[in-house]
Design a protein around this motif. Structure first.
Motif, PDB file in Angstrom:
ATOM      1  N   MET A   1     -13.125  20.782   1.379  1.00 35.01           N
ATOM      2  CA  MET A   1     -14.223  21.646   1.825  1.00 35.01           C
ATOM      3  C   MET A   1     -15.338  20.787   2.415  1.00 35.01           C
ATOM      4  O   MET A   1     -16.053  20.104   1.680  1.00 35.01           O
ATOM      5  N   PRO A   2     -15.484  20.817   3.755  1.00 28.06           N
ATOM      6  CA  PRO A   2     -16.590  20.051   4.340  1.00 28.06           C
ATOM      7  C   PRO A   2     -17.910  20.694   3.903  1.00 28.06           C
ATOM      8  O   PRO A   2     -18.057  21.908   3.966  1.00 28.06           O
ATOM      9  N   ILE A   3     -18.804  19.870   3.448  1.00 31.00           N
ATOM     10  CA  ILE A   3     -20.094  20.388   2.968  1.00 31.00           C
ATOM     11  C   ILE A   3     -20.896  20.883   4.165  1.00 31.00           C
ATOM     12  O   ILE A   3     -21.048  20.171   5.166  1.00 31.00           O
ATOM     13  N   THR A   4     -21.389  22.108   4.058  1.00 28.74           N
ATOM     14  CA  THR A   4     -22.253  22.612   5.125  1.00 28.74           C
ATOM     15  C   THR A   4     -23.694  22.708   4.628  1.00 28.74           C
ATOM     16  O   THR A   4     -24.619  22.385   5.351  1.00 28.74           O
ATOM     17  N   GLU A   5     -23.852  23.141   3.398  1.00 27.04           N
ATOM     18  CA  GLU A   5     -25.199  23.226   2.811  1.00 27.04           C
ATOM     19  C   GLU A   5     -25.137  22.765   1.370  1.00 27.04           C
ATOM     20  O   GLU A   5     -24.283  23.220   0.616  1.00 27.04           O
ATOM     21  N   PHE A   6     -26.062  21.907   1.011  1.00 25.61           N
ATOM     22  CA  PHE A   6     -26.060  21.289  -0.315  1.00 25.61           C
ATOM     23  C   PHE A   6     -26.124  22.348  -1.427  1.00 25.61           C
ATOM     24  O   PHE A   6     -25.338  22.306  -2.385  1.00 25.61           O
ATOM     25  N   ASP A   7     -27.035  23.309  -1.301  1.00 28.05           N
ATOM     26  CA  ASP A   7     -27.211  24.299  -2.378  1.00 28.05           C
ATOM     27  C   ASP A   7     -25.935  25.112  -2.599  1.00 28.05           C
ATOM     28  O   ASP A   7     -25.541  25.386  -3.718  1.00 28.05           O
ATOM     29  N   ARG A   8     -25.303  25.473  -1.485  1.00 33.47           N
ATOM     30  CA  ARG A   8     -24.085  26.276  -1.560  1.00 33.47           C
ATOM     31  C   ARG A   8     -22.968  25.492  -2.263  1.00 33.47           C
ATOM     32  O   ARG A   8     -22.275  26.003  -3.136  1.00 33.47           O
ATOM     33  N   ILE A   9     -22.841  24.231  -1.880  1.00 30.80           N
ATOM     34  CA  ILE A   9     -21.748  23.431  -2.443  1.00 30.80           C
ATOM     35  C   ILE A   9     -22.001  23.162  -3.934  1.00 30.80           C
ATOM     36  O   ILE A   9     -21.076  23.127  -4.736  1.00 30.80           O
ATOM     37  N   LYS A  10     -23.271  23.010  -4.308  1.00 26.08           N
ATOM     38  CA  LYS A  10     -23.594  22.797  -5.732  1.00 26.08           C
ATOM     39  C   LYS A  10     -23.130  24.002  -6.551  1.00 26.08           C
ATOM     40  O   LYS A  10     -22.544  23.854  -7.612  1.00 26.08           O
ATOM     41  N   ARG A  11     -23.387  25.195  -6.022  1.00 25.74           N
ATOM     42  CA  ARG A  11     -22.980  26.423  -6.733  1.00 25.74           C
ATOM     43  C   ARG A  11     -21.460  26.482  -6.842  1.00 25.74           C
ATOM     44  O   ARG A  11     -20.911  26.783  -7.900  1.00 25.74           O
ATOM     45  N   MET A  12     -20.769  26.159  -5.732  1.00 26.42           N
ATOM     46  CA  MET A  12     -19.309  26.295  -5.724  1.00 26.42           C
ATOM     47  C   MET A  12     -18.633  25.274  -6.628  1.00 26.42           C
ATOM     48  O   MET A  12     -17.700  25.598  -7.344  1.00 26.42           O
TER      49      MET A  12
END
Ligand SMILES: Cc1cc2nc3c(=O)[nH]c(=O)nc-3n(C[C@H](O)[C@H](O)[C@H](O)COP(=O)(O)OP(=O)(O)OC[C@H]3O[C@@H](n4cnc5c(N)ncnc54)[C@H](O)[C@@H]3O)c2cc1C
Length: 285
Positions: free
Chosen positions: A205-216
């Protein structure tokens, strides 16, 4: 094309995972992204399925449209949690009639609205068996967890359970996303030792947004490397910089995975094309 035929020696089978949007603007964005991603000649697109059947119709509609408009085979995800055996068979029959040839076969997360039913199935291996019994022509992908599934007591137990899915008839294993390749390589060694022979496809999963990836990552239990975390934290107000760091990190992961001979890469594209395309451009694909 059947999943079994998609991973050929000397070729890299790319796939992109999408999800059913909630509105028509989301639909447009999804198909815009798919149009761009198809330039990378994926072996398939896949579309997720809401555990408990929340996207029963939508998932199929999107798969049918992806096949028709983009000319790329679409794998439908499918979960058994919350459904009876009869409901599962009914949906599978509809999927087959709609021209779906491959199913990403999952249990789904158990939740108050998606419970294991007495007339249903407990685990994905049972769903694999159900498909083999009633729809033997369908290709079957299943989920694997290089850092173990969150409910499993340890990696070996989880791997034994993965083997049940493969022994029941799965054609390929697609991994949960991970950010550290060494976890994938360690897992692959154990996978081979366990005698599992079907292709193991890493999920990136290429990171697009830090906050989103933290949640996932918190939800799926994937380890987030501290140095990557600090780099992203340092640019937390700059989305473009986060995207670029994400692309650079995933590109490094992919280069190493390809060098070690993985048969394919499954991208968690999240209905976006920019990050995946950035990664593929960086690795010359
Ligand atoms: C590639 C991929 C795609 C996904 N797509 C979706 C999607 O579209 N929709 C969605 O809702 N979720 C999706 N998920 C998430 C998935 O549904 C969850 O991780 C879910 O909690 C487990 O599903 P599973 O198919 O791995 O279940 P299982 O294989 O049943 O495993 C679940 C847990 O039970 C254990 N277990 C497995 N079999 C047995 C057994 N026979 N006896 C005892 N214990 C057992 C396992 O070790 C594991 O801890 C996806 C995950 C991946 C990696």
């Amino acid at each position: 094309m059947h999943l079994r035929e998609m991973y050929r020696k000397g070729q890299l089978g790319l796939s992109f995972e999408l999800y059913p949007p909630k509105d028509s603007a989301g639909d447009k964005a999804l198909f815009r992204a798919a149009e761009k991603l198809k330039d990378h000649r994926p072996v398939f697109f896949s579309c997720t399925y809401g555990a408990g059947g929340t996207t029963r119709e939508r998932t199929l509609e999107i798969c049918v449209q992806l096949q028709r408009d983009c000319g790329v085979p679409a794998t439908s995800h499918f979960t058994c949690v919350g459904s009876s055996k009869n409901e599962l068979i009914e949906w599978l029959s509809q999927a087959k009639q709609s021209g779906i040839k491959n199913i990403m076969t999952l249990r789904g997360d158990v939740s108050p609205s998606a419970q294991i039913r007495p007339d249903g199935l407990k685990h994905a291996n049972e769903l694999v068996s159900l498909i083999k019994e009633h729809f033997p022509d369908l290709g079957i992908g299943v989920a694997g967890y290089p850092e173990k599934h969150v409910e499993a007591p340890d990696l070996q137990t989880d791997l034994d359970n993965l083997k049940r899915k493969v022994d029941a008839g799965a054609d390929a294993v697609f991994t949960q996303l991970f950010f550290e390749n060494r976890n994938f390589f360690t897992f692959f060694e154990k996978y081979q030792k366990a005698g599992i022979k079907v292709p193991l496809i890493p999920g990136i999963m290429p990171i697009t947004e830090f906050d989103r990836i933290k949640r996932m990552t918190a939800m799926c239990g994937a380890h987030f490397p501290p140095d990557l975390c600090s780099r992203l934290e340092a640019v937390k107000d700059d989305k473009e910089a986060q995207l670029n760091i994400g692309i650079e990190h995933s590109a490094k992961q992919c280069e190493e995975l390809i060098a070690k001979g993985v048969p394919g890469i499954h991208f968690y594209a999240l209905n976006l094309s920019k990050a995946c395309r950035g990664v593929l451009k960086a690795i010359g694909r």
